[in-house]
Design a protein around this motif. Structure first.
Motif, PDB file in Angstrom:
ATOM      1  N   PRO A   1     -31.374 147.807  -2.839  1.00 46.27           N
ATOM      2  CA  PRO A   1     -31.184 148.054  -1.399  1.00 46.27           C
ATOM      3  C   PRO A   1     -31.959 146.905  -0.543  1.00 46.27           C
ATOM      4  CG  PRO A   1     -31.984 150.107  -2.585  1.00 46.27           C
ATOM      5  CD  PRO A   1     -31.915 148.971  -3.545  1.00 46.27           C
ATOM      6  N   GLY A   2     -31.179 146.477   0.393  1.00 46.50           N
ATOM      7  CA  GLY A   2     -31.843 145.233   1.145  1.00 46.50           C
ATOM      8  C   GLY A   2     -31.366 144.074   0.974  1.00 46.50           C
ATOM      9  N   ILE A   3     -30.844 143.718  -0.294  1.00 50.33           N
ATOM     10  CA  ILE A   3     -30.320 142.510  -0.425  1.00 50.33           C
ATOM     11  C   ILE A   3     -28.991 142.445   0.136  1.00 50.33           C
ATOM     12  CG2 ILE A   3     -29.197 143.039  -2.654  1.00 50.33           C
ATOM     13  CD1 ILE A   3     -30.099 140.287  -3.571  1.00 50.33           C
ATOM     14  N   THR A   4     -28.590 141.070   0.831  1.00 49.44           N
ATOM     15  CA  THR A   4     -27.217 140.937   1.049  1.00 49.44           C
ATOM     16  C   THR A   4     -26.222 140.445   0.172  1.00 49.44           C
ATOM     17  OG1 THR A   4     -27.740 138.692   2.055  1.00 49.44           O
ATOM     18  CG2 THR A   4     -28.495 140.341   3.624  1.00 49.44           C
TER      19      THR A   4
ATOM     20  N   ILE B   1     -26.433 137.497  -2.934  1.00 49.49           N
ATOM     21  CA  ILE B   1     -25.787 137.681  -4.189  1.00 49.49           C
ATOM     22  C   ILE B   1     -24.793 136.491  -4.452  1.00 49.49           C
ATOM     23  CG2 ILE B   1     -24.030 139.049  -5.640  1.00 49.49           C
ATOM     24  CD1 ILE B   1     -25.247 141.643  -4.306  1.00 49.49           C
ATOM     25  N   ASP B   2     -23.732 136.012  -3.326  1.00 46.62           N
ATOM     26  CA  ASP B   2     -23.155 134.889  -3.709  1.00 46.62           C
ATOM     27  C   ASP B   2     -24.073 133.682  -3.870  1.00 46.62           C
ATOM     28  OD1 ASP B   2     -20.231 133.624  -3.079  1.00 46.62           O
ATOM     29  OD2 ASP B   2     -21.676 132.466  -1.796  1.00 46.62           O
ATOM     30  N   LEU B   3     -25.020 133.330  -3.367  1.00 41.16           N
ATOM     31  CA  LEU B   3     -25.926 132.381  -3.329  1.00 41.16           C
ATOM     32  C   LEU B   3     -26.402 132.381  -4.768  1.00 41.16           C
ATOM     33  CD1 LEU B   3     -27.347 129.695  -2.295  1.00 41.16           C
ATOM     34  CD2 LEU B   3     -29.085 131.259  -1.478  1.00 41.16           C
ATOM     35  N   ALA B   4     -26.830 133.361  -5.258  1.00 39.61           N
ATOM     36  CA  ALA B   4     -27.394 133.602  -6.679  1.00 39.61           C
ATOM     37  C   ALA B   4     -26.210 132.902  -7.764  1.00 39.61           C
ATOM     38  CB  ALA B   4     -27.701 134.974  -7.073  1.00 39.61           C
ATOM     39  N   VAL B   5     -24.905 133.669  -7.399  1.00 41.18           N
ATOM     40  CA  VAL B   5     -23.768 133.220  -8.395  1.00 41.18           C
ATOM     41  C   VAL B   5     -23.538 131.728  -8.201  1.00 41.18           C
ATOM     42  CG1 VAL B   5     -21.336 133.571  -8.320  1.00 41.18           C
ATOM     43  CG2 VAL B   5     -22.671 135.528  -7.965  1.00 41.18           C
ATOM     44  N   HIS B   6     -23.412 131.223  -6.818  1.00 41.92           N
ATOM     45  CA  HIS B   6     -23.177 129.723  -6.778  1.00 41.92           C
ATOM     46  C   HIS B   6     -24.233 128.955  -7.523  1.00 41.92           C
ATOM     47  CE1 HIS B   6     -21.306 126.573  -4.480  1.00 41.92           C
ATOM     48  NE2 HIS B   6     -22.536 125.874  -4.274  1.00 41.92           N
ATOM     49  N   ASN B   7     -25.450 129.422  -7.462  1.00 43.16           N
ATOM     50  CA  ASN B   7     -26.538 128.322  -8.044  1.00 43.16           C
ATOM     51  C   ASN B   7     -26.416 128.768  -9.532  1.00 43.16           C
ATOM     52  OD1 ASN B   7     -27.570 127.519  -5.565  1.00 43.16           O
ATOM     53  ND2 ASN B   7     -29.080 129.127  -5.651  1.00 43.16           N
ATOM     54  N   ALA B   8     -26.216 129.733 -10.060  1.00 38.93           N
ATOM     55  CA  ALA B   8     -25.837 130.039 -11.536  1.00 38.93           C
ATOM     56  C   ALA B   8     -24.659 129.302 -11.975  1.00 38.93           C
ATOM     57  CB  ALA B   8     -25.675 131.419 -11.772  1.00 38.93           C
ATOM     58  N   CYS B   9     -23.697 129.205 -11.505  1.00 39.20           N
ATOM     59  CA  CYS B   9     -22.582 128.285 -11.951  1.00 39.20           C
ATOM     60  C   CYS B   9     -23.012 126.890 -11.825  1.00 39.20           C
ATOM     61  CB  CYS B   9     -21.274 128.704 -10.840  1.00 39.20           C
ATOM     62  SG  CYS B   9     -20.469 130.305 -10.931  1.00 39.20           S
TER      63      CYS B   9
ATOM     64  N   ASP C   1     -21.335 138.533   2.945  1.00 39.08           N
ATOM     65  CA  ASP C   1     -21.869 138.504   4.390  1.00 39.08           C
ATOM     66  C   ASP C   1     -23.255 138.681   4.295  1.00 39.08           C
ATOM     67  OD1 ASP C   1     -21.860 141.128   4.629  1.00 39.08           O
ATOM     68  OD2 ASP C   1     -20.127 141.185   5.683  1.00 39.08           O
ATOM     69  N   CYS C   2     -23.851 138.911   5.458  1.00 38.66           N
ATOM     70  CA  CYS C   2     -25.105 139.088   5.773  1.00 38.66           C
ATOM     71  C   CYS C   2     -25.719 140.781   6.113  1.00 38.66           C
ATOM     72  CB  CYS C   2     -25.698 138.249   7.057  1.00 38.66           C
ATOM     73  SG  CYS C   2     -25.760 136.454   6.844  1.00 38.66           S
ATOM     74  N   ARG C   3     -24.689 141.694   5.782  1.00 35.64           N
ATOM     75  CA  ARG C   3     -25.033 142.939   5.711  1.00 35.64           C
ATOM     76  C   ARG C   3     -25.877 143.289   4.626  1.00 35.64           C
ATOM     77  NH1 ARG C   3     -23.425 147.334   2.895  1.00 35.64           N
ATOM     78  NH2 ARG C   3     -23.427 149.232   4.140  1.00 35.64           N
ATOM     79  N   PRO C   4     -27.083 143.859   4.939  1.00 31.79           N
ATOM     80  CA  PRO C   4     -27.838 144.223   3.693  1.00 31.79           C
ATOM     81  C   PRO C   4     -27.325 145.537   3.114  1.00 31.79           C
ATOM     82  CG  PRO C   4     -29.126 144.033   5.618  1.00 31.79           C
ATOM     83  CD  PRO C   4     -27.772 143.997   6.146  1.00 31.79           C
ATOM     84  N   LEU C   5     -27.293 145.517   1.616  1.00 29.97           N
ATOM     85  CA  LEU C   5     -26.646 146.615   1.014  1.00 29.97           C
ATOM     86  C   LEU C   5     -27.780 147.829   1.176  1.00 29.97           C
ATOM     87  CD1 LEU C   5     -25.646 145.171  -2.502  1.00 29.97           C
ATOM     88  CD2 LEU C   5     -24.334 145.960  -0.615  1.00 29.97           C
ATOM     89  N   GLU C   6     -27.241 148.829   1.461  1.00 29.75           N
ATOM     90  CA  GLU C   6     -27.897 150.243   1.612  1.00 29.75           C
ATOM     91  C   GLU C   6     -28.013 151.202   0.329  1.00 29.75           C
ATOM     92  OE1 GLU C   6     -26.384 151.884   5.008  1.00 29.75           O
ATOM     93  OE2 GLU C   6     -26.815 150.141   6.339  1.00 29.75           O
ATOM     94  N   ARG C   7     -28.993 152.129   0.138  1.00 26.77           N
ATOM     95  CA  ARG C   7     -29.166 152.995  -0.527  1.00 26.77           C
ATOM     96  C   ARG C   7     -27.908 153.993  -0.519  1.00 26.77           C
ATOM     97  NH1 ARG C   7     -33.569 153.738  -3.596  1.00 26.77           N
ATOM     98  NH2 ARG C   7     -35.385 152.396  -3.063  1.00 26.77           N
TER      99      ARG C   7
ATOM    100  N   VAL D   1     -25.989 151.135  -5.713  1.00 27.12           N
ATOM    101  CA  VAL D   1     -27.219 150.374  -4.876  1.00 27.12           C
ATOM    102  C   VAL D   1     -28.454 151.612  -4.683  1.00 27.12           C
ATOM    103  CG1 VAL D   1     -27.951 149.112  -2.888  1.00 27.12           C
ATOM    104  CG2 VAL D   1     -25.745 148.937  -3.719  1.00 27.12           C
ATOM    105  N   GLY D   2     -29.774 151.357  -5.374  1.00 28.09           N
ATOM    106  CA  GLY D   2     -30.614 152.229  -5.169  1.00 28.09           C
ATOM    107  C   GLY D   2     -30.540 152.888  -6.705  1.00 28.09           C
ATOM    108  N   ASP D   3     -31.247 154.308  -6.777  1.00 28.63           N
ATOM    109  CA  ASP D   3     -31.227 155.116  -7.830  1.00 28.63           C
ATOM    110  C   ASP D   3     -30.141 156.163  -7.865  1.00 28.63           C
ATOM    111  OD1 ASP D   3     -33.685 154.102  -8.427  1.00 28.63           O
ATOM    112  OD2 ASP D   3     -34.768 155.722  -6.898  1.00 28.63           O
TER     113      ASP D   3
END
Length: 445
Positions: A149-152, A156-164, A197-203, A228-230
């Motif tokens: 929760p809270g991550i956009t 996640i895309d930035l993490a994917v980009h850097n991991a590639c 995009d910049c929408r945060p994921l919600e529980r 997302v969440g428990d």
């Protein structure tokens, strides 16, 4: 000076920090990073810049973009709304790129569509595809572990980009028919091709992350749907949707072997999910993959499809059913020409593997590993094991007559239901006609 109480910011440096502080950190109004010497600063600047400066610059870009973002006027089918999409990122020139990386046009795919020949790969080519799939699995595992929760989805895309980049591979979605990001993130009612995009994921959200990487001339493609969440934050119907989609995907994969017709998998998947009261998206299909991101064969996921071809050893393709809680039909967000959502706003889930037809069956080239992010039922299983271990550590009763617990295992049903004799009158989309040319999104998954 505050630096006297801090260690040097250089990676692995055990010296005490001097008064030398990073000027870029000061410029960005970050907490100063102190280094022991100019030499140490120069040695560590590239890593320091990537970890500290770039992250802050990305955050500032998101903040500025959100200030000017205006919600597009559109008849949305569900509760989800888009947010600001950051500019397309770049890939270092040292990394090999597919033919569409600059133009957005996959010329090799355009030419191959005229032949419709299903590629049979050589052992050396299969080794290349296997390598790309293994790297794709690593990248998806990294992305899956970021979900919270809270991550956009932008993060996640930035993490994917850097991991590639770290693995010296190209994120295949980037600029494919001008797609602006390095992966697809499809939230809630989004069926596929969601733009990060910049929408945060919600529980309570569910999110599918679709990864494809290009390495040394070959692509590897896979996706998974995460909560997302428990587990307690997710409605039981959504949990069942996710697990049924996974089970249907694996059930179809278990039938891959030489001699099976490409149209068969739609019947297998459709029969499986209809027993659960779910529907199969018909606009998008599985596809061949290897030297090209998308090629023959088409693998529709619904019954009575018209896919052509018979499986032979050496074929490589994806199975990736998109399963909906409501109607099978989709609607595309016209303002981005990519995001496909359910027409009724109900949720959709998807799983995908790249598979190789072997002489006697199938090899799942993108199989999960012990490092993979847990799916929701695996989270519950791990919690149950932990609870059982805790109970076993507690003092046992000396009463020998006390009943002992018994463990039951539940097997996944594998018997296919009989084909529905009532022919549906709904409009279907032929898997062979599911592609859109002229720089429009491909309807292959």
């Amino acid at each position: 000076d505050s630096s006297s109480t801090k260690p040097c910011a250089g990676h692995g440096c055990t010296n005490a920090a001097s008064t030398l502080k990073c000027p870029i950190c000061v410029k960005l109004n970050l907490e100063p990073s102190y280094f022991c010497s100019q030499e140490c600063f120069k040695k560590n600047y590239r890593a320091h810049n990537s970890i500290v400066h770039v992250a802050e610059q990305e955050r500032l870009k998101r903040e500025q973009g959100l200030k000017t973002f205006r919600l597009p006027r559109f008849e949305y089918t569900g509760a989800l709304r888009p947010s600001y999409v950051t500019p397309m990122r770049t890939i270092p020139n040292t990394i090999g790129k597919p033919d569409y990386a600059s133009s957005g046009v996959p010329y090799s795919e355009v030419h191959a569509r005229n032949t419709k020949q299903i590629p049979i790969y050589t052992p050396s080519e299969i080794a290349g595809i296997r390598r790309a799939c293994a790297l794709g699995r690593e990248v998806l595992d990294i992305a899956g572990h970021t979900v919270r929760p809270g991550i956009t989805t932008e993060e996640i895309d930035l993490a994917v980009h850097n991991a590639c980049i770290a693995r010296k591979c190209y994120p295949s979605p980037l600029n494919y028919h001008n797609f602006p990001k390095s992966c697809c993130t499809s939230v809630n009612e989004v069926i596929c091709h969601g733009i990060p995009d910049c929408r945060p994921l919600e529980r309570g959200d569910i999110v599918n992350i679709d990864i494809t990487v290009y390495k040394d001339g070959f692509h590897g493609d896979l996706n998974e749907t995460f909560i997302v969440g428990d587990v307690a934050d997710i409605k039981p119907a959504y949990l069942e949707l996710i697990q049924s989609t996974y089970d249907a995907t694996m059930h179809a994969i278990n039938h891959v072997k030489p001699g099976v017709m490409c149209r068969k998998f739609g019947e297998i998947i459709d029969n499986f999910v209809k027993k659960k009261g779910l529907s199969v998206t018909r606009t998008y299909c599985g596809h061949g993959i290897g030297r090209m991101f998308h090629c023959a064969p088409n693998i529709p996921h619904y019954r009575r499809n018209k896919a052509v071809g018979k499986l032979k050893p050496g074929m490589v393709f994806t199975i990736e059913p998109m399963i909906n809680m409501g109607a099978w039909k989709d609607k595309t967000w016209s303002f981005d020409n990519w995001t496909a959502v359910t027409v009724d706003g109900k949720r959709s889930a998807q799983f995908e593997h790249t598979v190789l037809v072997t002489t006697d069956g199938v090899e799942v080239l993108t199989a999960r590993t012990p490092h993979s992010a847990p799916l929701w039922w695996q989270i519950e299983e791990a919690a149950a094991v932990e609870t059982k271990e805790t109970e076993q550590q507690q003092p046992q009763s000396n009463d020998a007559s006390a009943p002992q617990p018994q463990t039951q295992t539940e097997s996944t049903p594998t018997q296919e239901s009989k084909e529905d004799q009532q022919n549906e009158n709904d409009e279907t989309v032929n898997g062979n006609d599911a592609k859109v040319a002229n720089n429009q999104p491909s309807n292959e998954g």
